[in-house]
Design a protein around this motif. Structure first.
Motif, PDB file in Angstrom:
ATOM      1  N   UNK A  65     -31.245 -14.515  -0.945  1.00  0.00           N
ATOM      2  CA  UNK A  65     -31.199 -14.719   0.512  1.00  0.00           C
ATOM      3  C   UNK A  65     -32.128 -13.792   1.284  1.00  0.00           C
ATOM      4  N   UNK A  66     -32.107 -12.494   0.947  1.00  0.00           N
ATOM      5  CA  UNK A  66     -32.960 -11.549   1.667  1.00  0.00           C
ATOM      6  C   UNK A  66     -34.433 -11.767   1.341  1.00  0.00           C
ATOM      7  N   UNK A  67     -34.735 -12.126   0.076  1.00  0.00           N
ATOM      8  CA  UNK A  67     -36.124 -12.380  -0.303  1.00  0.00           C
ATOM      9  C   UNK A  67     -36.680 -13.574   0.447  1.00  0.00           C
ATOM     10  N   UNK A  68     -35.935 -14.663   0.466  1.00  0.00           N
ATOM     11  CA  UNK A  68     -36.376 -15.866   1.182  1.00  0.00           C
ATOM     12  C   UNK A  68     -36.522 -15.569   2.667  1.00  0.00           C
ATOM     13  N   UNK A  69     -35.555 -14.834   3.216  1.00  0.00           N
ATOM     14  CA  UNK A  69     -35.587 -14.514   4.644  1.00  0.00           C
ATOM     15  C   UNK A  69     -36.837 -13.711   5.008  1.00  0.00           C
ATOM     16  N   UNK A  92     -35.965 -22.699  -4.381  1.00  0.00           N
ATOM     17  CA  UNK A  92     -35.042 -23.662  -4.996  1.00  0.00           C
ATOM     18  C   UNK A  92     -35.311 -23.773  -6.499  1.00  0.00           C
ATOM     19  N   UNK A  93     -36.573 -23.824  -6.875  1.00  0.00           N
ATOM     20  CA  UNK A  93     -36.925 -23.896  -8.296  1.00  0.00           C
ATOM     21  C   UNK A  93     -36.411 -22.670  -9.033  1.00  0.00           C
ATOM     22  N   UNK A  94     -36.557 -21.513  -8.394  1.00  0.00           N
ATOM     23  CA  UNK A  94     -36.103 -20.257  -9.008  1.00  0.00           C
ATOM     24  C   UNK A  94     -34.596 -20.286  -9.269  1.00  0.00           C
ATOM     25  N   UNK A  95     -33.807 -20.643  -8.242  1.00  0.00           N
ATOM     26  CA  UNK A  95     -32.350 -20.612  -8.413  1.00  0.00           C
ATOM     27  C   UNK A  95     -31.861 -21.735  -9.326  1.00  0.00           C
ATOM     28  N   UNK A  96     -32.597 -22.858  -9.373  1.00  0.00           N
ATOM     29  CA  UNK A  96     -32.220 -23.925 -10.293  1.00  0.00           C
ATOM     30  C   UNK A  96     -32.305 -23.416 -11.736  1.00  0.00           C
ATOM     31  N   UNK A 129     -21.544 -20.411  -9.824  1.00  0.00           N
ATOM     32  CA  UNK A 129     -22.744 -19.575  -9.952  1.00  0.00           C
ATOM     33  C   UNK A 129     -23.979 -20.369  -9.542  1.00  0.00           C
ATOM     34  N   UNK A 130     -24.059 -21.604 -10.017  1.00  0.00           N
ATOM     35  CA  UNK A 130     -25.206 -22.462  -9.714  1.00  0.00           C
ATOM     36  C   UNK A 130     -25.276 -22.794  -8.222  1.00  0.00           C
ATOM     37  N   UNK A 131     -24.141 -23.204  -7.659  1.00  0.00           N
ATOM     38  CA  UNK A 131     -24.108 -23.579  -6.244  1.00  0.00           C
ATOM     39  C   UNK A 131     -24.370 -22.381  -5.329  1.00  0.00           C
ATOM     40  N   UNK A 132     -23.938 -21.193  -5.749  1.00  0.00           N
ATOM     41  CA  UNK A 132     -24.136 -19.991  -4.922  1.00  0.00           C
ATOM     42  C   UNK A 132     -25.613 -19.674  -4.745  1.00  0.00           C
ATOM     43  N   UNK A 133     -26.414 -19.896  -5.796  1.00  0.00           N
ATOM     44  CA  UNK A 133     -27.850 -19.649  -5.693  1.00  0.00           C
ATOM     45  C   UNK A 133     -28.505 -20.559  -4.672  1.00  0.00           C
ATOM     46  N   UNK A 134     -28.152 -21.838  -4.698  1.00  0.00           N
ATOM     47  CA  UNK A 134     -28.710 -22.806  -3.742  1.00  0.00           C
ATOM     48  C   UNK A 134     -28.281 -22.451  -2.330  1.00  0.00           C
ATOM     49  N   UNK A 135     -27.009 -22.091  -2.180  1.00  0.00           N
ATOM     50  CA  UNK A 135     -26.495 -21.696  -0.864  1.00  0.00           C
ATOM     51  C   UNK A 135     -27.259 -20.489  -0.334  1.00  0.00           C
ATOM     52  N   UNK A 140     -30.875 -17.776   3.521  1.00  0.00           N
ATOM     53  CA  UNK A 140     -32.061 -16.958   3.749  1.00  0.00           C
ATOM     54  C   UNK A 140     -33.091 -17.671   4.597  1.00  0.00           C
ATOM     55  N   UNK A 141     -33.220 -18.984   4.391  1.00  0.00           N
ATOM     56  CA  UNK A 141     -34.216 -19.770   5.132  1.00  0.00           C
ATOM     57  C   UNK A 141     -33.888 -19.806   6.622  1.00  0.00           C
ATOM     58  N   UNK A 142     -32.618 -20.005   6.950  1.00  0.00           N
ATOM     59  CA  UNK A 142     -32.249 -20.055   8.366  1.00  0.00           C
ATOM     60  C   UNK A 142     -32.246 -18.669   8.998  1.00  0.00           C
TER      61      UNK A 142
END
Length: 262
Positions: A65-69, A92-96, A129-135, A140-142
């Motif tokens: 989140x902080x990296x994307x932000x 998204x690719x990274x967290x997938x 774990x998977x869903x938390x990464x996407x979230x 971070x984007x917003x």
């Protein structure tokens, strides 16, 4: 203009702080009835599995989140909207990949990482774990757009769903084994509680996806008007993400290893 930015920052920080207070209050309120339902033994299995789940989550997608932000905010400041979108796709690719591998490891090595009874609970945490990464990417984007409202509201929704589903699923799971021994009942109660954690994350994720969908046309129009001469390659995007995330992951690993040895 500087005063407006300062006031805006204070408002955003206030919203985030208020959301944090609300989520903590909800967390305190639902834990007591949940423990009363699943018992101390069930709570012990849940706590053991949750601790391992948290460590896996921190090591796999912590810092996203902080990296994307930070990275996206930098591109938005330069009006590089296409590059900001590429960073979103790259994240998204990274967290997938990272979240997917961490989830699979959590599921297949649960028996090694946790005791037999806690391992069953840990396996229920796997999709979370998977869903938390996407979230984390969406949040971070917003945040990069200077808005904490979406993140704050999603946090409150997450905790509400967590509380309601944890209690409801614990009662439901216990009804399946009402005639079983106390240990089996404790395990199933803990598994129901773990379902609640996943439901909370999924609820927050669906909300953030809906918010992004509402704003999709606006994001697309900005990319179309972007006159940036140099677009980032995905190789550069991944390098930026790794550069931001790797120190966080390494520090998390070192901290947890040092805590485990103490």
């Amino acid at each position: 203009m500087g005063k407006e930015k300062k006031n805006g920052f204070i408002l955003q920080a206030g919203i985030l702080a208020a959301a944090g207070v609300v989520t903590r209050i909800i967390g305190i309120l639902y834990r007591s009835p949940l423990v009363a339902i699943i018992g101390d033994e069930g709570n012990g299995y849940y706590s053991a599995a949750y601790t391992i789940y948290t460590i896996i989550l921190l090591v796999s997608t912590n810092g996203i989140p902080s990296a994307v932000s930070k990275i996206v905010a930098g591109k938005l400041a330069k009006k590089e909207y296409r590059n900001a979108h590429k960073i979103l796709i790259g994240a998204f690719c990274y967290v997938f990949v990272a979240g997917g591998l961490a989830s699979l490891a959590c599921f297949f090595f649960a028996d090694t990482m946790a005791g037999e009874n806690s391992a069953m609970v840990l396996k229920v945490f796997t999709p979370t774990i998977f869903f938390s990464g996407i979230l984390g990417v969406f949040r971070g984007y917003f945040q990069a757009h200077g808005s904490m409202l979406e993140t704050s509201f999603s946090q409150v929704l997450e905790q509400i769903a967590n509380a309601l589903v944890s209690i409801g699923a614990a009662v439901l799971f216990l009804s399946f084994v009402s005639q079983a021994d106390t240990t089996t009942q404790a395990v199933y109660g803990a598994m129901g509680s773990a379902v609640g954690t996943g439901a909370g994350v999924l609820t927050a994720l669906l909300f953030m996806m809906a918010v992004y969908s509402v704003n999709r046309n606006m994001f697309r129009k900005r990319r179309e008007k972007d006159r940036t001469k140099k677009d980032l390659s995905y190789g550069q995007v991944f390098k930026m993400i790794f550069t931001m995330v790797t120190p966080v992951i390494l520090s998390t690993c070192i901290y947890n290893m040092s805590s485990a040895t103490n």
